[in-house]
Design a protein around this motif. Structure first.
Motif, PDB file in Angstrom:
ATOM      1  N   MET A 131     -26.616  -4.853   0.747  1.00 12.22           N
ATOM      2  CA  MET A 131     -27.128  -3.521   0.493  1.00 12.22           C
ATOM      3  C   MET A 131     -26.484  -2.999  -0.792  1.00 12.22           C
ATOM      4  SD  MET A 131     -27.253  -0.049   2.833  1.00 12.22           S
ATOM      5  CE  MET A 131     -25.847  -0.388   3.774  1.00 12.22           C
ATOM      6  N   SER A 132     -27.310  -2.473  -1.676  1.00  9.23           N
ATOM      7  CA  SER A 132     -26.777  -1.934  -2.926  1.00  9.23           C
ATOM      8  C   SER A 132     -26.268  -0.511  -2.720  1.00  9.23           C
ATOM      9  CB  SER A 132     -27.853  -1.954  -4.018  1.00  9.23           C
ATOM     10  OG  SER A 132     -28.751  -0.881  -3.833  1.00  9.23           O
ATOM     11  N   ASN A 189     -27.166   2.103  -4.132  1.00 11.14           N
ATOM     12  CA  ASN A 189     -28.226   3.097  -4.256  1.00 11.14           C
ATOM     13  C   ASN A 189     -29.036   3.265  -2.977  1.00 11.14           C
ATOM     14  OD1 ASN A 189     -27.516   3.492  -6.916  1.00 11.14           O
ATOM     15  ND2 ASN A 189     -28.981   1.993  -7.688  1.00 11.14           N
ATOM     16  N   GLN A 190     -28.908   2.331  -2.035  1.00 11.75           N
ATOM     17  CA  GLN A 190     -29.674   2.415  -0.799  1.00 11.75           C
ATOM     18  C   GLN A 190     -29.052   3.441   0.146  1.00 11.75           C
ATOM     19  OE1 GLN A 190     -29.569  -1.683   0.449  1.00 11.75           O
ATOM     20  NE2 GLN A 190     -31.706  -1.980  -0.173  1.00 11.75           N
ATOM     21  N   LYS A 191     -29.912   4.189   0.814  1.00 16.10           N
ATOM     22  CA  LYS A 191     -29.460   5.164   1.807  1.00 16.10           C
ATOM     23  C   LYS A 191     -29.253   4.457   3.143  1.00 16.10           C
ATOM     24  CE  LYS A 191     -29.809   9.291  -0.164  1.00 16.10           C
ATOM     25  NZ  LYS A 191     -28.834  10.329  -0.130  1.00 16.10           N
ATOM     26  N   ASP A 192     -28.180   4.805   3.815  1.00 14.80           N
ATOM     27  CA  ASP A 192     -27.908   4.281   5.145  1.00 14.80           C
ATOM     28  C   ASP A 192     -27.852   5.477   6.083  1.00 14.80           C
ATOM     29  OD1 ASP A 192     -26.785   3.352   7.537  1.00 14.80           O
ATOM     30  OD2 ASP A 192     -25.628   1.819   6.498  1.00 14.80           O
ATOM     31  N   ASP A 235     -24.906   8.334   6.475  1.00 12.67           N
ATOM     32  CA  ASP A 235     -25.239   9.730   6.159  1.00 12.67           C
ATOM     33  C   ASP A 235     -24.902  10.655   7.324  1.00 12.67           C
ATOM     34  OD1 ASP A 235     -26.148   8.958   3.674  1.00 12.67           O
ATOM     35  OD2 ASP A 235     -28.277   8.938   4.257  1.00 12.67           O
TER      36      ASP A 235
END
Length: 65
Positions: free
Chosen positions: A1-2, A4-7, A11
């Protein structure tokens, strides 16, 4: 997962931590005092890392005595 990815799980954790901090006006001393009190209240649910981190040989050797 980079990065920039939302998790959504991360969150949610951040949101809950922010709300807890907000309860104490984001004052680190008050927040630490709260967590220490919570830790004391839940002491029976915590793992003693000193006891669980002993090497296997040491634990086995103490049984033989």
């Amino acid at each position: 997962m980079s990065l920039n990815q939302k998790d959504p799980v991360i969150d949610e954790i951040r949101e809950v931590r922010h709300r807890i901090s907000e309860r104490f006006a984001h004052d680190p001393a008050r927040l630490v005092a709260y967590y220490l009190e919570l830790q004391e209240q839940c002491r029976d649910r915590l793992i003693d890392t000193v006891k669980t981190s002993e090497p296997a040989e040491k634990v086995e050797g103490s049984r033989a005595s």
